[in-house]
Structures are given as structure tokens and as C-alpha cells.
Design an enzyme around this catalytic site. Structure first.
Site, PDB file in Angstrom:
ATOM      1  N   SER A  10     -19.368  77.520   2.892  1.00  0.00           N
ATOM      2  CA  SER A  10     -20.049  78.573   2.141  1.00  0.00           C
ATOM      3  C   SER A  10     -19.301  78.885   0.849  1.00  0.00           C
ATOM      4  O   SER A  10     -18.138  79.301   0.875  1.00  0.00           O
ATOM      5  CB  SER A  10     -20.148  79.846   2.979  1.00  0.00           C
ATOM      6  N   MET A  39     -27.116  87.265  -2.492  1.00  0.00           N
ATOM      7  CA  MET A  39     -27.204  88.650  -1.996  1.00  0.00           C
ATOM      8  C   MET A  39     -27.596  89.590  -3.119  1.00  0.00           C
ATOM      9  O   MET A  39     -27.122  89.435  -4.253  1.00  0.00           O
ATOM     10  CB  MET A  39     -25.835  89.090  -1.458  1.00  0.00           C
ATOM     11  N   MET A 139     -27.069  84.335  12.779  1.00  0.00           N
ATOM     12  CA  MET A 139     -25.948  85.062  12.165  1.00  0.00           C
ATOM     13  C   MET A 139     -25.013  85.524  13.279  1.00  0.00           C
ATOM     14  O   MET A 139     -25.425  86.267  14.177  1.00  0.00           O
ATOM     15  CB  MET A 139     -26.435  86.295  11.399  1.00  0.00           C
ATOM     16  N   PHE A 145     -21.028  89.745   4.003  1.00  0.00           N
ATOM     17  CA  PHE A 145     -19.634  89.504   3.628  1.00  0.00           C
ATOM     18  C   PHE A 145     -19.063  88.293   4.359  1.00  0.00           C
ATOM     19  O   PHE A 145     -19.458  88.015   5.499  1.00  0.00           O
ATOM     20  CB  PHE A 145     -18.773  90.729   3.979  1.00  0.00           C
ATOM     21  N   ASP A 177     -23.950  80.879  11.248  1.00  0.00           N
ATOM     22  CA  ASP A 177     -23.344  81.427  10.033  1.00  0.00           C
ATOM     23  C   ASP A 177     -22.556  82.688  10.363  1.00  0.00           C
ATOM     24  O   ASP A 177     -23.129  83.683  10.802  1.00  0.00           O
ATOM     25  CB  ASP A 177     -24.455  81.739   9.019  1.00  0.00           C
ATOM     26  N   GLY A 179     -18.052  83.744  10.785  1.00  0.00           N
ATOM     27  CA  GLY A 179     -16.895  83.691  11.683  1.00  0.00           C
ATOM     28  C   GLY A 179     -16.664  82.344  12.339  1.00  0.00           C
ATOM     29  O   GLY A 179     -16.002  82.270  13.380  1.00  0.00           O
TER      30      GLY A 179
END
Ligand code: DX5
Ligand code: ZN
Length: 219
Positions: A10, A39, A139, A145, A177, A179
Site C-alpha cells: 500500500s 481517502m 478490512m 489509516f 487490507d 495490519g
């Protein structure tokens, strides 16, 4: 069956003062896709980058540009992102009133269509649009963030989606997406994910190639 997972670094975690170099570096390091987080400070509580960056970076990489739109309303911008060079356009069901129509539009533009499920968004949100979807993204943090802690509870959603995709018989990528690290990746792959986005775990590492291989499990 073991499949080689797709790794999509990313750009959000890259050095924004040298984006061209960063994109070339991850391509060289063995990345499969370039994940780009757009974003708007409205759909999510952060502003990242938009159309000009997608357009400017297009000539700098042959990697598929995997554009994750966290903007609402999303519909007025779908055509523009396709034109700017996005190969995949992924949208959240909450970012417009007619998910089916938005996905049809992405497909009509010749792009791969993705649906993104927030941690609280149920699997059912995509069951009636599977015929229009190339990518389902889960997610595993709240969008907005990079560098947030992985939400373990989403692993169960990943395995539910794996079953739904297999039962559909369709060619749909199951992407994660948030962590993703060499620590969280094995559990995700075991639950049925085949595509992993990683920001901090790649761009925060000294050696991008080593970081990508560690996430893929081939280090
Ligand atoms: C969060 C973005 C992610 C983010 C992931 O809203 O969608 O793509 O860049 O960052 P890490 O991998 O650091 O959790
Ligand atoms: Zn993203």
C-alpha cells in the site's frame, strides 16, 4: 492446495516525497499489485491522495494499480479513476446508494471490480453481486489509516467468504487490507485469503524484497 498469494504493497506507507522511486522499488522487490488508498476526509477520517497521483504514477509501473476508494459519494469519480489508469477499482457498499449499478459501471469501463467490507459490514452485503465482482476485500482494521492493529475477529469472516466464493465457482480474489504482517499473514492464508495488502510491513522495512517474501511465506 497451496497457492502463491498476491502481495499488494500500500502506497499509503511510502515516502510521499519520492513516490516514483518507491513504486519502482516495490516492483523490483517482487510486488504483484500496487495498492492505492484514496481517502476524502469524509467517508473516512483522513485525506490521502487522489486522481493526480494515480495519473502521475501510471507511467512509472507495469504493476496493476489496485485502487481502493474510500470516498463518498463514489459514483461521480469512478470514470475518472478508470481514465487515470486504475486497473482495479474497489468500493465500499456504504459509499453509494446502488452497489450493483456502481459495479456494473466499473466493469463497463473494462476494469476489475472490487467490493470492500468494513469490519462491521456483513458478508451478506456482497452475496447478490457476486456475478459483478472480481475482488472481495476484507478490512482487518477500520479504514482510514495505516499502521493500525489487526482485528482478529475478522478471520471468521474470511473463512465464510472463502466458502461463499468456492460455492459460487467464480474467479474472485479474496483480499485482506489492514495490519497484514509476517505474523498475521499465515492465519489469513489458512482462512482462505489469496491476496494481501501490506503498507507498514513493506514500506516500513529496510529491505522491501525481504519484507514481501516474509509476508508471502517464502522468506
Ligand atoms: C487503510 C488502508 C490500508 C492501509 C494498510 O484504510 O486501506 O490499505 O494502507 O496499512 P497497514 O498495512 O499499515 O495496516
Ligand atoms: Zn486499502
Amino acid at each position: 492446495m497451496t497457492i502463491r498469494p498476491i502481495i499488494a504493497p500500500s502506497l499509503l506507507a511510502a515516502d510521499f516525497s519520492r513516490l516514483g522511486d518507491e513504486v519502482r522499488a516495490i516492483e523490483q522487490a517482487g510486488a504483484d499489485w500496487l495498492h492505492m488508498d484514496v481517502m476524502d476526509g469524509h467517508f473516512v477520517p483522513n485525506i490521502s491522495f487522489g486522481l493526480p497521483i494515480v495519473k502521475a504514477l501510471r507511467p512509472h509501473t507495469i504493476l496493476p494499480m489496485d485502487v481502493h476508494l474510500m470516498i463518498a459519494p463514489v459514483d461521480p469519480f469512478i470514470d475518472a479513476f478508470a481514465e487515470a489508469g486504475a486497473d482495479h477499482i474497489s468500493i465500499h457498499p456504504e459509499s453509494g446508494p446502488h452497489l450493483h449499478r456502481s459495479l456494473q459501471r466499473i466493469r463497463a469501463l473494462g476494469k476489475k471490480a472490487g467490493v470492500v467490507l468494513n469490519p462491521a459490514t456483513p458478508v451478506e452485503a456482497i452475496l447478490w453481486v457476486l456475478d459483478l465482482v472480481d475482488i472481495i476485500m476484507v478490512m482487518t482494521v477500520n479504514p482510514g489509516f495505516g499502521g493500525q492493529a489487526f482485528i482478529d475477529g475478522q478471520l471468521l469472516k474470511v473463512s465464510h467468504l472463502r466458502r461463499a466464493i468456492d460455492a459460487s465457482g467464480r474467479d474472485i480474489r479474496l483480499q485482506i487490507d489492514g495490519g497484514v504482517t509476517p505474523v498475521t499473514a499465515p492465519g489469513l492464508l489458512a482462512a482462505g485469503a489469496d491476496t494481501l495488502v501490506a503498507g507498514t510491513a513493506v514500506f516500513g522495512a529496510a529491505d522491501y524484497g525481504r519484507a514481501i517474501r516474509a509476508i508471502r511465506g517464502t522468506a
